[in-house]
Enzyme design. Sequence first.
Site, PDB file in Angstrom:
ATOM      1  N   LYS A 153      -2.314 -11.282  -6.468  1.00 29.76           N
ATOM      2  CA  LYS A 153      -3.457 -11.359  -5.774  1.00 29.76           C
ATOM      3  C   LYS A 153      -4.574 -10.429  -6.322  1.00 29.76           C
ATOM      4  O   LYS A 153      -4.467  -9.350  -6.854  1.00 29.76           O
ATOM      5  CB  LYS A 153      -3.249 -10.754  -4.420  1.00 29.76           C
TER       6      LYS A 153
ATOM      7  N   LYS B  45      -9.603  -5.719  -4.798  1.00 31.58           N
ATOM      8  CA  LYS B  45     -10.713  -4.971  -5.233  1.00 31.58           C
ATOM      9  C   LYS B  45     -10.015  -3.567  -5.315  1.00 31.58           C
ATOM     10  O   LYS B  45     -10.877  -2.652  -5.875  1.00 31.58           O
ATOM     11  CB  LYS B  45     -11.627  -5.043  -3.879  1.00 31.58           C
TER      12      LYS B  45
ATOM     13  N   LYS C 217       0.947  -1.181  -0.034  1.00 34.31           N
ATOM     14  CA  LYS C 217       0.003  -0.188  -0.085  1.00 34.31           C
ATOM     15  C   LYS C 217       0.899   1.303   0.083  1.00 34.31           C
ATOM     16  O   LYS C 217       0.539   2.127  -0.703  1.00 34.31           O
ATOM     17  CB  LYS C 217      -0.975  -0.049   1.254  1.00 34.31           C
TER      18      LYS C 217
HETATM   19  P1  TYM Z   1      -9.996  -6.940   2.958  1.00 38.14           P
HETATM   20  O1  TYM Z   1     -10.963  -5.930   3.077  1.00 38.14           O
HETATM   21  O2  TYM Z   1      -8.924  -6.653   1.895  1.00 38.14           O
HETATM   22  O3  TYM Z   1     -10.592  -8.347   2.417  1.00 38.14           O
HETATM   23  C1  TYM Z   1     -11.576  -8.985   2.919  1.00 38.14           C
HETATM   24  C2  TYM Z   1     -11.486 -10.770   3.289  1.00 38.14           C
HETATM   25  O4  TYM Z   1     -11.302 -11.159   1.716  1.00 38.14           O
HETATM   26  C3  TYM Z   1     -10.043 -11.795   1.755  1.00 38.14           C
HETATM   27  N1  TYM Z   1      -9.338 -11.715   0.313  1.00 38.14           N
HETATM   28  C4  TYM Z   1      -9.271 -12.589  -0.233  1.00 38.14           C
HETATM   29  N2  TYM Z   1      -9.445 -14.141  -0.143  1.00 38.14           N
HETATM   30  C5  TYM Z   1      -8.923 -14.666  -1.123  1.00 38.14           C
HETATM   31  N3  TYM Z   1      -8.247 -14.109  -2.635  1.00 38.14           N
HETATM   32  C6  TYM Z   1      -8.268 -12.725  -2.532  1.00 38.14           C
HETATM   33  N4  TYM Z   1      -7.671 -12.439  -3.635  1.00 38.14           N
HETATM   34  C7  TYM Z   1      -8.594 -12.097  -1.697  1.00 38.14           C
HETATM   35  N5  TYM Z   1      -8.552 -10.800  -1.426  1.00 38.14           N
HETATM   36  C8  TYM Z   1      -9.156 -10.399  -0.138  1.00 38.14           C
HETATM   37  C9  TYM Z   1      -9.238 -11.251   2.752  1.00 38.14           C
HETATM   38  O5  TYM Z   1      -8.310 -12.307   3.176  1.00 38.14           O
HETATM   39  C10 TYM Z   1     -10.393 -11.013   3.900  1.00 38.14           C
HETATM   40  O6  TYM Z   1     -10.649 -12.126   4.554  1.00 38.14           O
HETATM   41  N6  TYM Z   1      -7.273  -6.444   7.128  1.00 38.14           N
HETATM   42  C11 TYM Z   1      -8.626  -7.112   6.439  1.00 38.14           C
HETATM   43  C12 TYM Z   1      -9.927  -6.592   7.320  1.00 38.14           C
HETATM   44  C13 TYM Z   1      -9.732  -6.756   8.721  1.00 38.14           C
HETATM   45  C14 TYM Z   1      -9.996  -7.986   9.448  1.00 38.14           C
HETATM   46  C15 TYM Z   1      -9.922  -7.432  10.865  1.00 38.14           C
HETATM   47  C16 TYM Z   1     -10.181  -9.368   8.995  1.00 38.14           C
HETATM   48  C17 TYM Z   1      -9.635  -5.754   9.414  1.00 38.14           C
HETATM   49  N7  TYM Z   1      -9.711  -6.168  10.867  1.00 38.14           N
HETATM   50  C18 TYM Z   1     -10.123  -8.506  11.904  1.00 38.14           C
HETATM   51  C19 TYM Z   1     -10.401 -10.175   9.930  1.00 38.14           C
HETATM   52  C20 TYM Z   1     -10.394  -9.888  11.467  1.00 38.14           C
HETATM   53  C21 TYM Z   1      -8.472  -6.624   4.996  1.00 38.14           C
HETATM   54  O7  TYM Z   1      -7.919  -5.575   4.767  1.00 38.14           O
HETATM   55  O8  TYM Z   1      -9.426  -7.396   4.353  1.00 38.14           O
END
Ligand code: TYM
Length: 332
Positions: A195, A198, A113
């Site tokens: 990866k 979004k 990032k």
């Molecule tokens: P975020 O918002 O980027 O993504 C949300 C969830 O989607 C999963 N994910 C993926 N899984 C498989 N392939 C991909 N290409 C892919 N892109 C995203 C992520 O692993 C996630 O499960 N830091 C976290 C948000 C967060 C969080 C938490 C998660 C904040 N606090 C506490 C769990 C517990 C994040 O940026 O997710």
Amino acid sequence: MSGKTVFSGIQPSGELSLGNYLGALKRFKDFQGANDSLFCVVDLHAITVRQDPAQLRQRTYSGVAWYLASGLDPAQCTLFAQSHVSAHAELAWILNTFTQMGELERMTQFKDKAARHKHNINAGLFAYPALMAADILLYDTHEVPVGDDQKQHIELARDVAERFNGIYGPTFVVPKMVAPKAAARVMDLQDPTSKMSKSVDSLGTVFLHEDEKTISKKIMKAVTDNEGMIRLDKDKQPGVYNLLAIYAACHDQTPEEALAQFTGKGYGDLKKAVAEAVVTVLAPVQARHKELMADTAQLDAVLAAGAAKARARANKKLAEVYAKIGFTPRQG
Ligand code: TYM
């Protein structure tokens, strides 16, 4: 109740992708009911990258709607927005003081990032993992269902929990990550070594709101290789591996089970089957999402009820932490 507490979060930082769905959203419903489960739209995390206010609000509603459309039932889980429960920010501050600069510097999400947002490498972006640790540790979480990309963050949350417990005695449950059996890391369809994100608007990302034609077109154009054989070889055939993983996740199979269905078939057959699987899985979810988005007052009500439930337990945990640290008790 199995006695387990489950927590997960999704950032409202962009339109959600197929990676978010297969890696996370799709399986959340399996954790509700029997478990004590909490799901959060992590809006505080999202502002570590500059957000347009109207869009952030809209995407937060959309995030709640995707949770509900994927099968979460607010009567069986706690569904809320992170900014509605101030204990997250408060515990994050405490945990900042138990997290080392060196640990944060090693985080690949920060490095990625920071490279993408060179003009806004803010302190919040750097300290992001301490807030994420707070999200998880506030609820005595045992299991965190997430995609593979969150592994480093969960490991840090574990380290911080152990560190705190080591100093003040047992306080936090040390959480465990739970990855899906397929599609733990959905890759970009145009560059299967990166990866699917979004935050990248390209042919390589399937967004959850896209129509059947667009989704099919993106999948039919997915980059493969010249091997001409459908095999499960992540290193030599990352594009084919990714397609098999997506197919498997849509059918609740392992990649090996998916592979067995493509013996003697070509890449065109594989892509067609993947496109059909994705469109079929998403269609009812998209329809429900659309209905839910038509009534944001109802989404506000879901969030209000969820925050009330979350707040009560979070404040209790925070009070325990404050007392251990040596803060005088809050009166009233
Ligand atoms: P975020 O918002 O980027 O993504 C949300 C969830 O989607 C999963 N994910 C993926 N899984 C498989 N392939 C991909 N290409 C892919 N892109 C995203 C992520 O692993 C996630 O499960 N830091 C976290 C948000 C967060 C969080 C938490 C998660 C904040 N606090 C506490 C769990 C517990 C994040 O940026 O997710």
